[in-house]
Write a protein that holds these residues in place. Structure first.
Motif, PDB file in Angstrom:
ATOM      1  N   GLN A   1       0.836  -1.198   0.000  1.00 11.96           N
ATOM      2  CA  GLN A   1       0.000   0.000   0.000  1.00 11.96           C
ATOM      3  C   GLN A   1       0.875   1.255   0.000  1.00 11.96           C
ATOM      4  N   THR A   2       0.468   2.276  -0.755  1.00 15.48           N
ATOM      5  CA  THR A   2       1.172   3.554  -0.776  1.00 15.48           C
ATOM      6  C   THR A   2       0.632   4.415   0.359  1.00 15.48           C
ATOM      7  N   ILE A   3       1.553   5.012   1.118  1.00 13.23           N
ATOM      8  CA  ILE A   3       1.172   5.853   2.253  1.00 13.23           C
ATOM      9  C   ILE A   3       1.722   7.258   2.059  1.00 13.23           C
ATOM     10  N   ALA A   4       1.094   8.215   2.711  1.00 10.74           N
ATOM     11  CA  ALA A   4       1.553   9.602   2.688  1.00 10.74           C
ATOM     12  C   ALA A   4       1.974  10.000   4.098  1.00 10.74           C
ATOM     13  N   GLU A   5       2.745  11.058   4.190  1.00 10.79           N
ATOM     14  CA  GLU A   5       3.169  11.563   5.487  1.00 10.79           C
ATOM     15  C   GLU A   5       1.930  11.953   6.297  1.00 10.79           C
ATOM     16  N   GLY A   6       1.846  11.487   7.534  1.00 11.82           N
ATOM     17  CA  GLY A   6       0.705  11.776   8.399  1.00 11.82           C
ATOM     18  C   GLY A   6      -0.350  10.689   8.422  1.00 11.82           C
ATOM     19  N   ASP A   7      -0.261   9.686   7.526  1.00 11.74           N
ATOM     20  CA  ASP A   7      -1.209   8.573   7.539  1.00 11.74           C
ATOM     21  C   ASP A   7      -0.988   7.721   8.788  1.00 11.74           C
ATOM     22  N   VAL A   8      -2.079   7.226   9.390  1.00 13.59           N
ATOM     23  CA  VAL A   8      -1.979   6.360  10.562  1.00 13.59           C
ATOM     24  C   VAL A   8      -1.570   4.967  10.090  1.00 13.59           C
ATOM     25  N   LEU A   9      -0.486   4.435  10.681  1.00 15.65           N
ATOM     26  CA  LEU A   9       0.033   3.120  10.311  1.00 15.65           C
ATOM     27  C   LEU A   9      -0.457   2.021  11.238  1.00 15.65           C
ATOM     28  N   CYS A  10      -0.607   2.355  12.529  1.00 11.21           N
ATOM     29  CA  CYS A  10      -0.989   1.363  13.532  1.00 11.21           C
ATOM     30  C   CYS A  10      -1.378   2.084  14.808  1.00 11.21           C
ATOM     31  N   ILE A  11      -1.732   1.300  15.807  1.00  8.25           N
ATOM     32  CA  ILE A  11      -2.001   1.820  17.147  1.00  8.25           C
ATOM     33  C   ILE A  11      -1.116   1.058  18.109  1.00  8.25           C
ATOM     34  N   ILE A  12      -0.550   1.770  19.087  1.00  8.17           N
ATOM     35  CA  ILE A  12       0.189   1.115  20.167  1.00  8.17           C
ATOM     36  C   ILE A  12      -0.510   1.475  21.471  1.00  8.17           C
ATOM     37  N   GLU A  13      -0.953   0.425  22.176  1.00 11.40           N
ATOM     38  CA  GLU A  13      -1.631   0.619  23.453  1.00 11.40           C
ATOM     39  C   GLU A  13      -0.586   0.611  24.565  1.00 11.40           C
ATOM     40  N   ALA A  14      -0.622   1.645  25.379  1.00 10.74           N
ATOM     41  CA  ALA A  14       0.262   1.725  26.536  1.00 10.74           C
ATOM     42  C   ALA A  14      -0.552   2.232  27.724  1.00 10.74           C
ATOM     43  N   MET A  15      -0.636   1.432  28.758  1.00 10.46           N
ATOM     44  CA  MET A  15      -1.359   1.798  29.983  1.00 10.46           C
ATOM     45  C   MET A  15      -2.813   2.199  29.674  1.00 10.46           C
ATOM     46  N   LYS A  16      -3.474   1.397  28.848  1.00  5.97           N
ATOM     47  CA  LYS A  16      -4.879   1.578  28.465  1.00  5.97           C
ATOM     48  C   LYS A  16      -5.118   2.845  27.645  1.00  5.97           C
ATOM     49  N   LEU A  17      -4.066   3.435  27.106  1.00  8.60           N
ATOM     50  CA  LEU A  17      -4.188   4.554  26.178  1.00  8.60           C
ATOM     51  C   LEU A  17      -3.808   4.053  24.791  1.00  8.60           C
ATOM     52  N   PHE A  18      -4.623   4.368  23.796  1.00  8.23           N
ATOM     53  CA  PHE A  18      -4.368   3.926  22.433  1.00  8.23           C
ATOM     54  C   PHE A  18      -3.740   5.084  21.658  1.00  8.23           C
ATOM     55  N   ASN A  19      -2.484   4.919  21.248  1.00  8.48           N
ATOM     56  CA  ASN A  19      -1.716   5.953  20.573  1.00  8.48           C
ATOM     57  C   ASN A  19      -1.621   5.636  19.085  1.00  8.48           C
ATOM     58  N   GLU A  20      -2.146   6.532  18.236  1.00  5.46           N
ATOM     59  CA  GLU A  20      -2.038   6.340  16.796  1.00  5.46           C
ATOM     60  C   GLU A  20      -0.619   6.684  16.365  1.00  5.46           C
ATOM     61  N   ILE A  21       0.004   5.795  15.604  1.00  7.89           N
ATOM     62  CA  ILE A  21       1.349   6.022  15.103  1.00  7.89           C
ATOM     63  C   ILE A  21       1.220   6.453  13.652  1.00  7.89           C
ATOM     64  N   GLU A  22       1.645   7.689  13.372  1.00  6.33           N
ATOM     65  CA  GLU A  22       1.528   8.254  12.035  1.00  6.33           C
ATOM     66  C   GLU A  22       2.851   8.129  11.293  1.00  6.33           C
TER      67      GLU A  22
END
Length: 157
Positions: A106-127
């Motif tokens: 898949q082609t991605i652009a800068e700022g696209d969300v790639l995944c989520i990392i959960e840390a201490m019940k907080l879901f962080n979007e990784i761009e």
């Protein structure tokens, strides 16, 4: 730091796969070791010592031969590696019933969300910090990741 915070920290360390974590604050020193048995040591520190925090990275066993590793490194050197900014649990989709954020090819652009990392019940979007094509996904869904662990290979061309 109260008992509930310590219990949450123990659970988080056990999930992350780290073998040992040391945390020192002004008045508390905590060491958590995981493995065949889980041990937690809490000590009161004398006032006047400098607080420190150490989080060792788990060492992965080397499974390939040096020649295979060199060939792999030379192929991967033309790609940009997207690394984990935090320790947590890696997820490829926002929820179990939603589609994947990205797939190989898949082609991605800068700022696209790639995944989520959960840390201490907080879901962080990784761009994405780069534009390009996703060449390889290096982590399985729902698996623990360490700080600075490679997650994706992206071909910027």
């Amino acid at each position: 730091m109260d008992l509930k915070d310590i219990q949450n920290l123990i659970k988080f360390v056990a999930k992350s796969g780290a073998s040992e974590v040391k945390l020192e604050t002004d008045d508390v020193k905590i060491t958590i070791k995981t493995g065949s048995e889980e041990t937690t040591i809490v000590q009161q520190m004398p006032m006047g010592q400098m607080p420190q925090m150490q989080m060792p990275v788990a060492q992965a066993p080397v499974a390939s031969t040096p020649a295979a590793t060199q060939a792999s490194e030379s192929e991967d050197s033309k790609y940009i590696t997207v690394k984990s900014p935090i320790i947590g649990t890696f997820y490829r989709k926002p929820s179990p019933d939603k589609p994947l954020f990205v797939e190989v090819g898949q082609t991605i652009a800068e700022g696209d969300v790639l995944c989520i990392i959960e840390a201490m019940k907080l879901f962080n979007e990784i761009e994405s910090e780069v534009s390009g094509k996703v060449v390889k996904i290096l982590v399985d869904d729902s698996s623990p990741v360490e700080f600075d662990q490679p997650l994706f290979l992206v071909d910027p061309s």
